[in-house]
Design an enzyme around this catalytic site. Structure first.
Site, PDB file in Angstrom:
ATOM      1  N   PHE A  11       0.877  -1.175   0.000  1.00 43.86           N
ATOM      2  CA  PHE A  11       0.000   0.000   0.000  1.00 43.86           C
ATOM      3  C   PHE A  11       0.909   1.218   0.000  1.00 43.86           C
ATOM      4  O   PHE A  11       1.376   1.654   1.046  1.00 43.86           O
ATOM      5  CB  PHE A  11      -0.879  -0.030   1.256  1.00 43.86           C
ATOM      6  CG  PHE A  11      -2.178   0.721   1.130  1.00 43.86           C
ATOM      7  CD1 PHE A  11      -2.564   1.320  -0.064  1.00 43.86           C
ATOM      8  CD2 PHE A  11      -3.040   0.815   2.219  1.00 43.86           C
ATOM      9  CE1 PHE A  11      -3.772   1.998  -0.166  1.00 43.86           C
ATOM     10  CE2 PHE A  11      -4.256   1.490   2.133  1.00 43.86           C
ATOM     11  CZ  PHE A  11      -4.616   2.075   0.934  1.00 43.86           C
ATOM     12  N   ASP A  48      -5.112  -2.055  -0.057  1.00 42.60           N
ATOM     13  CA  ASP A  48      -5.231  -2.445   1.345  1.00 42.60           C
ATOM     14  C   ASP A  48      -5.273  -3.966   1.473  1.00 42.60           C
ATOM     15  O   ASP A  48      -6.276  -4.596   1.152  1.00 42.60           O
ATOM     16  CB  ASP A  48      -6.506  -1.818   1.924  1.00 42.60           C
ATOM     17  CG  ASP A  48      -6.736  -2.190   3.379  1.00 42.60           C
ATOM     18  OD1 ASP A  48      -5.856  -2.844   3.977  1.00 42.60           O
ATOM     19  OD2 ASP A  48      -7.804  -1.824   3.908  1.00 42.60           O
ATOM     20  N   TYR A  62       9.204  -9.870  16.442  1.00 44.12           N
ATOM     21  CA  TYR A  62      10.412  -9.540  17.196  1.00 44.12           C
ATOM     22  C   TYR A  62      10.158  -9.919  18.645  1.00 44.12           C
ATOM     23  O   TYR A  62       9.160  -9.501  19.231  1.00 44.12           O
ATOM     24  CB  TYR A  62      10.753  -8.049  17.100  1.00 44.12           C
ATOM     25  CG  TYR A  62      11.911  -7.684  18.010  1.00 44.12           C
ATOM     26  CD1 TYR A  62      13.197  -8.122  17.694  1.00 44.12           C
ATOM     27  CD2 TYR A  62      11.718  -6.981  19.186  1.00 44.12           C
ATOM     28  CE1 TYR A  62      14.259  -7.850  18.538  1.00 44.12           C
ATOM     29  CE2 TYR A  62      12.774  -6.699  20.035  1.00 44.12           C
ATOM     30  CZ  TYR A  62      14.042  -7.137  19.707  1.00 44.12           C
ATOM     31  OH  TYR A  62      15.098  -6.887  20.545  1.00 44.12           O
ATOM     32  N   TYR A 102       7.573  -3.675  24.458  1.00 46.43           N
ATOM     33  CA  TYR A 102       7.441  -4.537  23.289  1.00 46.43           C
ATOM     34  C   TYR A 102       6.873  -5.909  23.618  1.00 46.43           C
ATOM     35  O   TYR A 102       5.979  -6.394  22.943  1.00 46.43           O
ATOM     36  CB  TYR A 102       8.804  -4.689  22.591  1.00 46.43           C
ATOM     37  CG  TYR A 102       8.671  -4.830  21.107  1.00 46.43           C
ATOM     38  CD1 TYR A 102       8.973  -3.779  20.252  1.00 46.43           C
ATOM     39  CD2 TYR A 102       8.198  -6.006  20.541  1.00 46.43           C
ATOM     40  CE1 TYR A 102       8.824  -3.898  18.886  1.00 46.43           C
ATOM     41  CE2 TYR A 102       8.042  -6.127  19.172  1.00 46.43           C
ATOM     42  CZ  TYR A 102       8.352  -5.073  18.358  1.00 46.43           C
ATOM     43  OH  TYR A 102       8.182  -5.184  17.004  1.00 46.43           O
ATOM     44  N   LYS A 158       1.494 -10.053  18.975  1.00 51.36           N
ATOM     45  CA  LYS A 158       2.445 -11.044  18.468  1.00 51.36           C
ATOM     46  C   LYS A 158       2.115 -12.439  19.016  1.00 51.36           C
ATOM     47  O   LYS A 158       2.307 -13.440  18.333  1.00 51.36           O
ATOM     48  CB  LYS A 158       3.881 -10.648  18.826  1.00 51.36           C
ATOM     49  CG  LYS A 158       4.340  -9.331  18.188  1.00 51.36           C
ATOM     50  CD  LYS A 158       4.239  -9.349  16.666  1.00 51.36           C
ATOM     51  CE  LYS A 158       4.834  -8.116  16.021  1.00 51.36           C
ATOM     52  NZ  LYS A 158       4.722  -8.118  14.558  1.00 51.36           N
ATOM     53  N   VAL A 196      16.460  -1.331  11.991  1.00 53.56           N
ATOM     54  CA  VAL A 196      15.866  -0.018  11.743  1.00 53.56           C
ATOM     55  C   VAL A 196      14.861  -0.174  10.607  1.00 53.56           C
ATOM     56  O   VAL A 196      15.231  -0.520   9.484  1.00 53.56           O
ATOM     57  CB  VAL A 196      16.940   1.009  11.345  1.00 53.56           C
ATOM     58  CG1 VAL A 196      16.317   2.400  11.231  1.00 53.56           C
ATOM     59  CG2 VAL A 196      18.078   1.029  12.364  1.00 53.56           C
TER      60      VAL A 196
END
Length: 397
Positions: free
Chosen positions: A74, A111, A225, A235, A244, A274
């Site tokens: 997108f 989308d 992650y 996180y 997650k 990054v």
């Protein structure tokens, strides 16, 4: 126009087409240097194909394994007055390179959460590929519209239980300060699971199965992650962590629903890198800057393309895949070694504004951030006029 980076907070609002193209070429070159993948997939659907780990997956499948790839993304096209998004330019560059190499490749811009885009993908697979044998799910989005109800859900990055006050690297001021992130309520948690959990991944696989376009023994993976103590408050033990965890639920559901095809579904645990997504997460810029310092000193740091090439060769298609204790394909094992984490923690505890450059590799972090948008790439003349309008070939309307 001459294009220079425009940075606002943690985002860069423009991108450089030539720089993005060179960045893609660097990744293609790396994959080619590693040699051909063994047991490589032939027909690959990449959902979230234009930046970060999704783009690296598409490059690895195509240029490491000779796969035909269908990319879903997108992105914004450039105009004569405004640059397009980095993902648009990345995809234009990927498509040009695929054409030059004689690799089949098509693209869908829209989308990925919608039923319409799923149907477009299915129609394309039926017409051109027959069936797909690898589906990569690599979406990062702040919001999602439920395709069946029209309800819009927004994700949040909040801790669960109590507010968290922690050290933070303020990238716009280049200062170490403190940030307090308020605790999530149940709606925050539920909405984040809706956006970033496994429901849409599951819906994709269900739609592909119903359309009979999944190959026998197909594989699918979503990316995650999973850090350690330093990143857990924001996180792991947080809204994004709950989302997650929902990927694990989806993994089991996908395996069960595709058992007649011997389908394999995995969550792959990857390095902190990054990306446009990670730069928005409190604590991650400081954590990654410290991580760079430690792992680059050891010669063990792997960026996006190195991680994905290794994931494909060692884990997804390797003879002896490595799993973590949660059953995820474990690609970021070097980052999570105790010795590495202890040294990162020591930097974290000590660093202040005056010692950012001495103790961390913030310069490396910032350069990597700019490279995401095609800036700071070696060999690119940023004083040259460039055309912001770069068409993507093989785009499906």
């Amino acid at each position: 126009m001459v294009i220079k980076p425009k940075i606002r907070g943690f985002i860069c609002t423009n991108a450089h087409p030539v720089g993005c193209s060179e960045h893609v070429q660097e990744q293609i070159n790396y994959v080619k240097q590693q040699g051909a993948l063994k047991n490589a997939p032939k027909n690959v659907l990449v959902i979230g194909a234009s930046t970060g780990y999704g783009l690296a997956s598409r490059i690895t499948a195509a240029f490491g394994g000779g796969a035909k790839t269908l990319g879903i993304f997108f992105e914004k096209e450039g105009t004569e007055r405004k640059t397009g998004s980095a993902g648009w330019y990345n995809t234009a560059a990927f498509q040009n390179a695929a054409d030059e190499a004689g690799l089949w490749s098509k693209n869908i811009n829209g989308d990925a959460f919608s039923n319409e885009i799923k149907q477009k993908a299915i129609d394309t697979i039926k017409a051109d590929l027959g069936k797909v044998d690898l589906i990569i799910y690599s979406l990062a989005s702040p919001r999602r519209t439920d395709p069946n109800t029209g309800e819009v859900f927004s994700s949040t990055l909040k801790p669960i239980g109590n507010a968290v006050t922690t050290k933070n690297l303020n990238t716009s001021k280049r200062e170490i300060d403190e940030i307090t992130v308020e605790a999530a309520n149940q709606d925050d948690i539920d909405n984040t699971i809706k956006v970033m959990g496994g429901e849409d991944w599951e819906m994709w696989i269900d739609a592909l199965k119903q359309a009979d376009v999944l190959a026998d023994n197909f594989k699918t993976t979503a990316y995650t992650y999973i850090g350690k103590e330093l990143t857990w408050p924001i996180y792991g033990h947080a809204t994004i962590g709950k989302a997650k965890e929902d990927l694990d639920r989806a993994t089991a559901a996908i395996k069960a629903s595709t058992s007649d095809l011997n389908g394999e579904a995995y969550v792959s645990s990857l390095n902190a890198v990054v990306t446009q997504a990670s730069s928005a997460i409190p604590i991650m810029p400081l954590y990654i800057s410290a991580l760079f310092k430690v792992m680059k000193a050891d010669g063990t740091y792997e960026g996006t393309i190195e991680q994905i090439q290794a994931l494909f060769s060692e884990n997804l298609y390797g003879d002896t895949p490595r799993f973590d204790e949660g059953g995820h394909l474990f690609q970021n094992y070097k980052e999570l070694e105790d010795d590495v984490q202890v040294r990162i923690q020591a930097i974290w505890d000590k660093v202040d504004t005056s010692s950012i450059d001495e103790l961390t590799d913030y310069v490396g972090y910032h350069n990597e951030f700019l490279r995401l948008f095609g800036f700071g790439i070696q060999g690119v003349d940023y004083e040259q006029e460039v055309d912001p309008v770069q068409p993507i070939a093989n785009m499906i309307d």
